[in-house]
Design an enzyme around this catalytic site. Structure first.
Site, mmCIF file in Angstrom:
data_model
loop_
_atom_site.group_PDB
_atom_site.id
_atom_site.type_symbol
_atom_site.label_atom_id
_atom_site.label_comp_id
_atom_site.label_asym_id
_atom_site.label_seq_id
_atom_site.Cartn_x
_atom_site.Cartn_y
_atom_site.Cartn_z
ATOM 1 N N THR A 286 0.835 -1.294 0.190
ATOM 2 C CA THR A 286 0.003 0.044 -0.084
ATOM 3 C C THR A 286 0.863 1.116 0.052
ATOM 4 O O THR A 286 2.004 1.156 0.456
ATOM 5 C CB THR A 286 -1.033 -0.083 1.127
ATOM 6 O OG1 THR A 286 -1.545 1.385 1.579
ATOM 7 C CG2 THR A 286 -0.303 -0.551 2.394
ATOM 8 N N SER B 122 -0.233 3.185 10.895
ATOM 9 C CA SER B 122 -1.213 1.959 11.298
ATOM 10 C C SER B 122 -0.663 0.925 11.613
ATOM 11 O O SER B 122 0.332 0.679 10.949
ATOM 12 C CB SER B 122 -2.801 1.870 10.777
ATOM 13 O OG SER B 122 -2.483 1.323 9.738
ATOM 14 N N TYR C 180 -1.863 -1.688 10.695
ATOM 15 C CA TYR C 180 -1.907 -2.578 9.390
ATOM 16 C C TYR C 180 -1.010 -2.112 8.270
ATOM 17 O O TYR C 180 -0.294 -3.005 7.801
ATOM 18 C CB TYR C 180 -3.560 -2.140 8.934
ATOM 19 C CG TYR C 180 -3.296 -2.394 7.274
ATOM 20 C CD1 TYR C 180 -3.332 -3.435 6.559
ATOM 21 C CD2 TYR C 180 -3.502 -0.939 6.738
ATOM 22 C CE1 TYR C 180 -3.351 -3.108 5.276
ATOM 23 C CE2 TYR C 180 -3.489 -1.213 5.296
ATOM 24 C CZ TYR C 180 -3.505 -2.028 4.464
ATOM 25 O OH TYR C 180 -3.353 -2.100 3.245
ATOM 26 N N HIS C 181 -0.812 -0.860 8.088
ATOM 27 C CA HIS C 181 0.486 -0.236 7.247
ATOM 28 C C HIS C 181 1.700 -0.976 7.668
ATOM 29 O O HIS C 181 2.383 -1.383 6.790
ATOM 30 C CB HIS C 181 0.586 1.210 7.248
ATOM 31 C CG HIS C 181 -0.998 1.798 6.497
ATOM 32 N ND1 HIS C 181 -1.829 2.343 7.147
ATOM 33 C CD2 HIS C 181 -1.416 1.721 5.447
ATOM 34 C CE1 HIS C 181 -2.851 2.715 6.641
ATOM 35 N NE2 HIS C 181 -2.702 2.257 5.346
ATOM 36 N N LYS D 231 2.310 -4.489 6.271
ATOM 37 C CA LYS D 231 2.824 -4.225 4.803
ATOM 38 C C LYS D 231 4.305 -4.030 4.759
ATOM 39 O O LYS D 231 4.835 -4.628 3.848
ATOM 40 C CB LYS D 231 1.997 -3.222 4.173
ATOM 41 C CG LYS D 231 0.537 -3.463 4.061
ATOM 42 C CD LYS D 231 0.248 -4.816 2.943
ATOM 43 C CE LYS D 231 -1.239 -4.780 2.795
ATOM 44 N NZ LYS D 231 -1.645 -5.743 1.946
HETATM 45 N N1 NAD Z 1 -9.065 -1.818 -1.416
HETATM 46 C C1 NAD Z 1 -8.036 -0.690 -0.964
HETATM 47 O O1 NAD Z 1 -8.392 0.424 -1.472
HETATM 48 C C2 NAD Z 1 -6.709 -1.038 -1.155
HETATM 49 C C3 NAD Z 1 -5.612 -0.093 -1.187
HETATM 50 C C4 NAD Z 1 -4.258 -0.298 -1.297
HETATM 51 C C5 NAD Z 1 -3.957 -1.789 -0.676
HETATM 52 N N2 NAD Z 1 -4.960 -2.798 -0.862
HETATM 53 C C6 NAD Z 1 -4.560 -4.386 -0.719
HETATM 54 O O2 NAD Z 1 -5.034 -4.985 -1.338
HETATM 55 C C7 NAD Z 1 -5.481 -6.222 -0.945
HETATM 56 C C8 NAD Z 1 -6.864 -6.570 -1.105
HETATM 57 O O3 NAD Z 1 -7.756 -5.612 -0.633
HETATM 58 P P1 NAD Z 1 -9.468 -5.700 -0.709
HETATM 59 O O4 NAD Z 1 -9.951 -4.417 -0.385
HETATM 60 O O5 NAD Z 1 -9.861 -6.712 -1.933
HETATM 61 O O6 NAD Z 1 -9.432 -6.679 0.800
HETATM 62 P P2 NAD Z 1 -10.674 -7.465 0.980
HETATM 63 O O7 NAD Z 1 -10.483 -7.578 2.705
HETATM 64 O O8 NAD Z 1 -11.967 -7.324 0.342
HETATM 65 O O9 NAD Z 1 -10.061 -8.983 0.441
HETATM 66 C C9 NAD Z 1 -8.994 -9.610 0.972
HETATM 67 C C10 NAD Z 1 -9.358 -11.163 1.113
HETATM 68 O O10 NAD Z 1 -8.168 -12.003 1.564
HETATM 69 C C11 NAD Z 1 -8.985 -12.903 2.377
HETATM 70 N N3 NAD Z 1 -7.927 -13.206 3.569
HETATM 71 C C12 NAD Z 1 -7.389 -12.634 4.499
HETATM 72 N N4 NAD Z 1 -6.579 -12.980 5.327
HETATM 73 C C13 NAD Z 1 -6.563 -14.366 4.681
HETATM 74 C C14 NAD Z 1 -5.704 -15.625 5.101
HETATM 75 N N5 NAD Z 1 -4.945 -15.361 6.135
HETATM 76 N N6 NAD Z 1 -5.936 -16.420 4.373
HETATM 77 C C15 NAD Z 1 -6.931 -16.562 3.183
HETATM 78 N N7 NAD Z 1 -7.695 -15.370 2.726
HETATM 79 C C16 NAD Z 1 -7.294 -14.445 3.563
HETATM 80 C C17 NAD Z 1 -10.269 -12.326 2.804
HETATM 81 O O11 NAD Z 1 -11.280 -13.219 3.217
HETATM 82 C C18 NAD Z 1 -10.583 -11.283 1.761
HETATM 83 O O12 NAD Z 1 -11.627 -12.090 1.088
HETATM 84 C C19 NAD Z 1 -4.967 -6.218 0.542
HETATM 85 O O13 NAD Z 1 -3.692 -6.833 0.844
HETATM 86 C C20 NAD Z 1 -5.062 -4.562 0.633
HETATM 87 O O14 NAD Z 1 -4.174 -4.452 1.750
HETATM 88 C C21 NAD Z 1 -6.478 -2.527 -0.900
#
Ligand code: NAD
Length: 387
Positions: free
Chosen positions: A144, A179, A181-182, A185
């Site tokens: 991120t 955070s 979370y960040h 990453k």
């Molecule tokens: N949505 C955003 O704006 C955004 C921005 C920057 C980075 N990201 C990154 O992109 C990725 C996806 O984001 P998203 O918005 O689709 O999130 P999301 O939570 O909708 O999707 C993540 C998926 O991973 C699954 N998951 C989590 N932990 C798991 C584990 N231990 N084993 C198996 N499955 C697992 C969850 O059930 C979920 O379906 C994340 O890593 C997030 O940090 C998202």
């Protein structure tokens, strides 16, 4: 190519899996449904109803003729990860499967520890599995832009040329995440760089900006293929939340004065960036970093843009910022790597915002107003520990 999409049931993983499948790749999805559990825990739901994974997979098989294999399990279970890699034999693994909400990670000690354990251990298991089973697999991992924070210098693409006391080196760009979370990453990025340097793995770390949008050409082919649309204060991303507040005629809730600037990207471009990264793999031993954004705006500018197009008159309400962050700062990000591979971005347009208004209007009756107010205070994560 054979591509395994981890987190393939999530907001971005699902549409990306379909995009890759449509582009001719052999795709499988893996998920443990943790995201659906967070909804139960927080008492929230996606604005747009989403189908169970098996229904989604059936619908994609009907419209595309392709049935994607699915693996249900936890990345923190190393045996499951190893068995999946041995069975599916991917050329490339796209890793979305992490807990991705900053506020969720800041609720209290339990949620901070869960987030870091889930994210860091899951990624470590994956790195070990790749090293053991097939080090040639290209790992494409979602990081991120929040890893960098808001330094008072230009943000480079992952690496920084440093000159110190007359000597030079190429170092990982220093991070100032905002955070737990960040931070998870950042820890992942270090573990990946180490694995590339020491074991000769190949990885692409995509430092992605805030994603907006809900529809891609593939999910639009059948309502059962819809992806999530989150608007609540824990999981909702800022533009999506403003769209829903506009449709309801509610004030757009800006934290502080809204001077925080964030890199952004359209959901269709997220899926395309992943395709480009998968089809143009990093070299063996290379830890490649791309800043996956197409533009940046301050939160106040996003609110103004949405308010100007709003179907109902809306005001901006400046709330006390629950986060601890720079409210006004320098922001200049290099993001040339993905355009160099062929990315043609969809910049934020009036048409896109209006299409989001349409989606929000359709499901407005599902909105839980209380869920939009921020409840997690960054400073009280620690004070909870003292009490
Ligand atoms: N949505 C955003 O704006 C955004 C921005 C920057 C980075 N990201 C990154 O992109 C990725 C996806 O984001 P998203 O918005 O689709 O999130 P999301 O939570 O909708 O999707 C993540 C998926 O991973 C699954 N998951 C989590 N932990 C798991 C584990 N231990 N084993 C198996 N499955 C697992 C969850 O059930 C979920 O379906 C994340 O890593 C997030 O940090 C998202």
């Amino acid at each position: 190519m054979r591509v395994l999409v981890l987190g393939g049931d999530g907001y971005l993983g699902w549409p990306t899996a379909l995009h890759l499948s449509d582009a001719g790749h052999e795709v499988a999805v893996l998920d443990n449904f943790a995201r659906r559990q967070y909804d139960h825990e927080m008492g929230v739901q996606s604005l747009v109803p989403i189908e169970p994974l098996q229904v989604r997979l059936d619908a994609w098989a009907e419209v595309s003729g392709k049935r994607l294999p699915s693996y249900v399990g936890d990345l923190c279970d190393a045996e499951f990860v190893n068995a999946t890699l041995r069975e599916f034999e991917p050329d490339s693994i796209v890793h979305f499967a992490e807990q991705r909400s900053a506020p969720y990670s800041m609720i209290d000690r339990k949620h901070a520890v869960y987030t870091q354990q889930n994210n860091v251990v899951g990624t470590l298991n994956l790195l070990f599995a790749i090293a053991e089973i097939n080090p040639d697999i290209h790992l494409v991992k979602l990081g991120t832009m929040g890893e960098y924070g808001t330094p008072n210098i230009d943000i480079e693409e992952g690496w920084l040329e440093v000159e110190h006391n007359g000597r030079k080196d190429r170092m990982l760009y220093p991070k100032k995440p905002g955070s737990f979370y960040h931070l998870s990453k950042v820890h992942d990025s270090h573990n990946m760089e180490f694995s590339c340097r020491i074991w000769g793995l190949r990885a692409t770390d995509l430092n992605q900006g805030v994603v907006y949008g809900q529809e891609t050409p593939q999910t639009a082919r059948d309502p059962r293929l819809a992806t999530r649309f989150d608007y609540d204060a824990i999981f909702g991303t800022v533009l999506n939340r403003f769209v829903i507040q506009s449709v309801l005629g509610h004030p757009l809730t800006v934290y502080g004065a809204g001077g925080q600037t964030r890199g952004m990207i359209d959901i269709r471009d997220t899926a395309e960036c992943i395709r480009l990264a998968v089809e143009n793999p990093a070299e063996r031993g290379e830890f490649r970093v791309f800043n996956q954004i197409t533009e940046w705006m301050s939160v106040a500018e996003i609110a103004k843009t949405v308010a100007n197009l709003s179907p109902r008159p809306v005001e901006v309400e400046n709330l006390t910022n629950p986060r601890v962050e720079e409210v006004s700062h320098y922001y200049n990000v290099v993001h040339t790597g993905l355009p160099a591979l062929g990315l043609e971005p969809h910049l934020l347009s009036d048409t896109l915002i209006q299409s989001l208004f349409g989606i929000a209007e359709e499901y407005a009756s599902r909105v839980d107003l209380a869920a939009m107010r921020p409840t997690v205070q960054w400073r009280s994560t620690a004070s909870k520990m003292r009490s």
